[in-house]
Design a protein around this motif. Structure first.
Motif, PDB file in Angstrom:
ATOM      1  N   ASP A 165       0.825  -1.201   0.000  1.00 36.80           N
ATOM      2  CA  ASP A 165       0.000   0.000   0.000  1.00 36.80           C
ATOM      3  C   ASP A 165       0.861   1.253   0.000  1.00 36.80           C
ATOM      4  OD1 ASP A 165       0.075   1.283   2.990  1.00 36.80           O
ATOM      5  OD2 ASP A 165       0.381  -0.878   3.036  1.00 36.80           O
ATOM      6  N   ARG A 166       0.200   2.353  -0.245  1.00 36.88           N
ATOM      7  CA  ARG A 166       0.831   3.674  -0.144  1.00 36.88           C
ATOM      8  C   ARG A 166       0.022   4.485   0.861  1.00 36.88           C
ATOM      9  NH1 ARG A 166       1.588   8.180  -5.008  1.00 36.88           N
ATOM     10  NH2 ARG A 166       2.118   9.916  -3.638  1.00 36.88           N
ATOM     11  N   SER A 167       0.708   5.100   1.806  1.00 36.22           N
ATOM     12  CA  SER A 167       0.022   5.899   2.824  1.00 36.22           C
ATOM     13  C   SER A 167      -0.596   7.136   2.182  1.00 36.22           C
ATOM     14  CB  SER A 167       1.018   6.317   3.916  1.00 36.22           C
ATOM     15  OG  SER A 167       0.368   7.095   4.902  1.00 36.22           O
ATOM     16  N   ASN A 168      -1.864   7.354   2.492  1.00 35.73           N
ATOM     17  CA  ASN A 168      -2.583   8.505   1.953  1.00 35.73           C
ATOM     18  C   ASN A 168      -3.270   9.243   3.113  1.00 35.73           C
ATOM     19  OD1 ASN A 168      -3.649  10.190  -0.129  1.00 35.73           O
ATOM     20  ND2 ASN A 168      -5.593   9.104   0.003  1.00 35.73           N
ATOM     21  N   GLY A 169      -2.451   9.564   4.122  1.00 35.39           N
ATOM     22  CA  GLY A 169      -2.970  10.173   5.341  1.00 35.39           C
ATOM     23  C   GLY A 169      -2.864   9.252   6.536  1.00 35.39           C
ATOM     24  N   GLY A 170      -2.437   7.994   6.292  1.00 38.54           N
ATOM     25  CA  GLY A 170      -2.346   7.004   7.368  1.00 38.54           C
ATOM     26  C   GLY A 170      -1.175   7.208   8.308  1.00 38.54           C
ATOM     27  N   ASP A 171      -0.157   7.953   7.863  1.00 39.08           N
ATOM     28  CA  ASP A 171       0.948   8.359   8.732  1.00 39.08           C
ATOM     29  C   ASP A 171       0.743   9.836   9.037  1.00 39.08           C
ATOM     30  OD1 ASP A 171       3.296   6.086   8.603  1.00 39.08           O
ATOM     31  OD2 ASP A 171       2.124   6.173   6.753  1.00 39.08           O
ATOM     32  N   MET A 172       0.786  10.179  10.318  1.00 39.63           N
ATOM     33  CA  MET A 172       0.481  11.561  10.652  1.00 39.63           C
ATOM     34  C   MET A 172       1.288  12.109  11.814  1.00 39.63           C
ATOM     35  SD  MET A 172      -1.844   9.231  11.928  1.00 39.63           S
ATOM     36  CE  MET A 172      -3.247   9.239  10.836  1.00 39.63           C
ATOM     37  N   VAL A 173       1.296  13.447  11.893  1.00 34.44           N
ATOM     38  CA  VAL A 173       1.924  14.158  13.002  1.00 34.44           C
ATOM     39  C   VAL A 173       0.796  14.755  13.843  1.00 34.44           C
ATOM     40  CG1 VAL A 173       3.526  15.968  13.706  1.00 34.44           C
ATOM     41  CG2 VAL A 173       3.916  14.726  11.561  1.00 34.44           C
ATOM     42  N   LEU A 174       0.797  14.439  15.135  1.00 38.87           N
ATOM     43  CA  LEU A 174      -0.202  14.974  16.056  1.00 38.87           C
ATOM     44  C   LEU A 174       0.468  15.939  17.022  1.00 38.87           C
ATOM     45  CD1 LEU A 174      -2.115  11.687  17.055  1.00 38.87           C
ATOM     46  CD2 LEU A 174      -2.540  13.173  15.091  1.00 38.87           C
ATOM     47  N   SER A 175      -0.310  16.842  17.573  1.00 37.38           N
ATOM     48  CA  SER A 175       0.230  17.778  18.557  1.00 37.38           C
ATOM     49  C   SER A 175      -0.884  18.258  19.483  1.00 37.38           C
ATOM     50  CB  SER A 175       0.874  18.980  17.856  1.00 37.38           C
ATOM     51  OG  SER A 175       1.430  19.870  18.813  1.00 37.38           O
ATOM     52  N   ASN A 176      -0.477  18.774  20.627  1.00 38.48           N
ATOM     53  CA  ASN A 176      -1.440  19.390  21.538  1.00 38.48           C
ATOM     54  C   ASN A 176      -1.429  20.910  21.384  1.00 38.48           C
ATOM     55  OD1 ASN A 176       1.049  19.844  22.702  1.00 38.48           O
ATOM     56  ND2 ASN A 176       0.399  19.387  24.791  1.00 38.48           N
ATOM     57  N   THR A 222       0.525  12.250   5.597  1.00 31.54           N
ATOM     58  CA  THR A 222       1.059  11.932   4.274  1.00 31.54           C
ATOM     59  C   THR A 222       0.095  12.352   3.160  1.00 31.54           C
ATOM     60  OG1 THR A 222       0.247   9.677   4.708  1.00 31.54           O
ATOM     61  CG2 THR A 222       2.627  10.049   4.860  1.00 31.54           C
ATOM     62  N   LYS A 223      -1.087  12.782   3.542  1.00 33.02           N
ATOM     63  CA  LYS A 223      -2.024  13.312   2.543  1.00 33.02           C
ATOM     64  C   LYS A 223      -1.752  14.787   2.280  1.00 33.02           C
ATOM     65  CE  LYS A 223      -6.860  12.976   1.187  1.00 33.02           C
ATOM     66  NZ  LYS A 223      -8.191  12.449   1.554  1.00 33.02           N
ATOM     67  N   SER A 224      -1.270  15.479   3.307  1.00 38.17           N
ATOM     68  CA  SER A 224      -1.035  16.918   3.176  1.00 38.17           C
ATOM     69  C   SER A 224       0.433  17.262   2.904  1.00 38.17           C
ATOM     70  CB  SER A 224      -1.493  17.647   4.443  1.00 38.17           C
ATOM     71  OG  SER A 224      -0.775  17.188   5.586  1.00 38.17           O
ATOM     72  N   ILE A 225       1.343  16.328   3.242  1.00 38.37           N
ATOM     73  CA  ILE A 225       2.766  16.559   2.997  1.00 38.37           C
ATOM     74  C   ILE A 225       3.120  15.989   1.627  1.00 38.37           C
ATOM     75  CG2 ILE A 225       5.126  16.173   3.820  1.00 38.37           C
ATOM     76  CD1 ILE A 225       4.000  15.700   6.599  1.00 38.37           C
ATOM     77  N   ASN A 226       3.246  16.842   0.644  1.00 37.81           N
ATOM     78  CA  ASN A 226       3.493  16.381  -0.726  1.00 37.81           C
ATOM     79  C   ASN A 226       4.936  15.961  -0.973  1.00 37.81           C
ATOM     80  OD1 ASN A 226       0.810  16.929  -1.506  1.00 37.81           O
ATOM     81  ND2 ASN A 226       1.298  19.086  -1.816  1.00 37.81           N
ATOM     82  N   SER A 227       5.830  16.379  -0.080  1.00 36.57           N
ATOM     83  CA  SER A 227       7.254  16.141  -0.316  1.00 36.57           C
ATOM     84  C   SER A 227       7.726  14.772   0.172  1.00 36.57           C
ATOM     85  CB  SER A 227       8.081  17.233   0.369  1.00 36.57           C
ATOM     86  OG  SER A 227       7.746  17.311   1.743  1.00 36.57           O
ATOM     87  N   ASN A 278     -12.637   4.408   8.210  1.00 33.77           N
ATOM     88  CA  ASN A 278     -11.879   5.665   8.080  1.00 33.77           C
ATOM     89  C   ASN A 278     -10.391   5.393   7.867  1.00 33.77           C
ATOM     90  OD1 ASN A 278     -14.129   7.316   8.351  1.00 33.77           O
ATOM     91  ND2 ASN A 278     -13.937   7.463  10.575  1.00 33.77           N
ATOM     92  N   SER A 279      -9.880   4.371   8.563  1.00 36.06           N
ATOM     93  CA  SER A 279      -8.465   4.014   8.416  1.00 36.06           C
ATOM     94  C   SER A 279      -8.163   3.518   7.009  1.00 36.06           C
ATOM     95  CB  SER A 279      -8.079   2.944   9.445  1.00 36.06           C
ATOM     96  OG  SER A 279      -8.173   3.440  10.760  1.00 36.06           O
ATOM     97  N   LEU A 280      -9.085   2.750   6.435  1.00 38.12           N
ATOM     98  CA  LEU A 280      -8.892   2.241   5.070  1.00 38.12           C
ATOM     99  C   LEU A 280      -8.836   3.380   4.050  1.00 38.12           C
ATOM    100  CD1 LEU A 280     -11.222  -0.904   5.068  1.00 38.12           C
ATOM    101  CD2 LEU A 280      -8.722  -0.886   4.970  1.00 38.12           C
ATOM    102  N   LYS A 281      -9.522   4.482   4.351  1.00 37.35           N
ATOM    103  CA  LYS A 281      -9.492   5.643   3.453  1.00 37.35           C
ATOM    104  C   LYS A 281      -8.133   6.337   3.483  1.00 37.35           C
ATOM    105  CE  LYS A 281     -14.445   6.598   3.964  1.00 37.35           C
ATOM    106  NZ  LYS A 281     -15.448   7.535   4.534  1.00 37.35           N
ATOM    107  N   GLN A 282      -7.313   6.018   4.492  1.00 39.08           N
ATOM    108  CA  GLN A 282      -6.025   6.684   4.657  1.00 39.08           C
ATOM    109  C   GLN A 282      -4.875   5.966   3.955  1.00 39.08           C
ATOM    110  OE1 GLN A 282      -6.023   6.786   8.968  1.00 39.08           O
ATOM    111  NE2 GLN A 282      -6.789   8.882   8.996  1.00 39.08           N
ATOM    112  N   ILE A 283      -5.214   4.939   3.180  1.00 42.78           N
ATOM    113  CA  ILE A 283      -4.205   4.236   2.386  1.00 42.78           C
ATOM    114  C   ILE A 283      -4.734   3.992   0.983  1.00 42.78           C
ATOM    115  CG2 ILE A 283      -3.128   3.051   4.340  1.00 42.78           C
ATOM    116  CD1 ILE A 283      -4.702   0.531   3.455  1.00 42.78           C
ATOM    117  N   LYS A 284      -3.818   3.681   0.080  1.00 42.07           N
ATOM    118  CA  LYS A 284      -4.190   3.269  -1.270  1.00 42.07           C
ATOM    119  C   LYS A 284      -3.472   1.957  -1.566  1.00 42.07           C
ATOM    120  CE  LYS A 284      -5.133   7.810  -3.296  1.00 42.07           C
ATOM    121  NZ  LYS A 284      -4.809   8.765  -4.394  1.00 42.07           N
TER     122      LYS A 284
END
Length: 291
Positions: free
Chosen positions: A100-111, A195-200, A260-266
């Motif tokens: 698969d390819r991550s399409n938002g499934g890897d993310m950075v969280l913060s408070n 990984t959906k918003s970070i294009n680089s 929702n998690s399945l939507k975060q990968i391709k």
């Protein structure tokens, strides 16, 4: 008669040797990630057992890779980061099945908000340091012009990260992936990048194997590919049925969270020639990949 008996036993020994080779257990090291749901599904349905594959699930990307590195596994699921690390260390690994390819499934969280992080004097960053997590974090702070010297890198696996308290007196960053993000978001941590918003940055998951396995067990690997393709078809066409099978491997997330998690990968298990050419820049040579 003697010659016939000698020939008979020679054939029998050859057949036994081939059967023994085909029956040899192949150990796959993996970790909890929505993109590996087909492996969990195939294991639970007994399809891996039929082909004499054993699945070992770990709590982190690094732990899965370490099991392979010390010779306790013959195959391992990786992103390109772990693949390159193992390649540099063992020189005995190649991708065989794209997952698969991550399409938002890897993310950075913060408070805190991104703007608040820019003005912070000290940021506590929790992540699996020896994994793709670090590349994602570095990319995030670089893109947002956050001073790297402000970052305190804290190496923890995803199970340990789950126990982090949302201390509002501290500026916290967490690099995580589905389904681990769900429990953290329930604590009030919010997504500031993915990984959906970070294009680089691109994150590609593949099932890799030792060179010997690729040479001696190609037929079994092709069968494994078919099994995983069938699992992906079930996941896509009947997600509810697949959810009942794999939920326990994904922290027992709810059915809604699973969708929702399945939507975060391709899924990239059926790659085009163009895609195979494209991913070579990430070190995934197409020669060994089963299509």
């Amino acid at each position: 008669m003697t010659k016939l008996l000698t020939l008979f036993f020679a054939v029998l020994l050859t057949f036994s040797a081939c059967s023994s080779e085909n029956d040899k257990e192949i150990v796959i090291s993996t970790n909890e990630w929505i993109g590996y749901a087909p492996l969990f599904y195939a294991y639970e349905k007994g399809e891996l057992d039929k082909l004499h594959f054993k699945l070992i699930k770990n709590v982190s990307l690094a732990e899965a890779a370490n099991l392979y590195a010390i010779g306790k596994a013959d195959m391992v699921t990786t992103t390109q980061h772990e693949y390159h690390s193992l390649q540099a260390a063992t020189h005995d690994i190649a991708p065989v099945i794209l997952m698969d390819r991550s399409n938002g499934g890897d993310m950075v969280l913060s408070n805190k908000s991104t703007e608040a992080l820019k003005n912070s004097t000290q940021i506590y960053a929790y992540l699996e340091v020896d994994s793709i997590n670090k590349e994602i974090l570095i990319d995030f702070i670089s893109h947002n012009k956050i001073d790297k010297n402000k970052i305190i890198f804290i190496n923890k696996d995803q199970k340990q990260i789950q126990n982090i308290t949302n201390d509002k007196t501290k500026d916290i960053l967490i690099v995580t992936y589905s389904p681990y993000n769900i429990a953290l978001e329930e604590k009030g941590f919010q997504e500031v990048a993915s990984t959906k918003s970070i294009n680089s940055i691109i994150v590609i998951d593949a099932l890799c194997a030792r060179d010997k396995i690729i040479k001696t067990d190609k037929r079994r690997l092709i069968q494994l590919k078919k099994v995983l393709d069938n699992a992906i078809n079930t996941i896509e066409q009947d997600p509810q049925a697949s959810y009942k099978v794999v939920a326990k491997y994904l922290s027992n997330i709810s059915y809604k969270e699973y969708l929702n998690s399945l939507k975060q990968i391709k899924w990239i298990n059926k790659p085009s020639k163009e895609f195979l050419d494209y991913i070579q820049q990430y070190g995934y040579k197409k020669d060994t990949i089963i299509r």
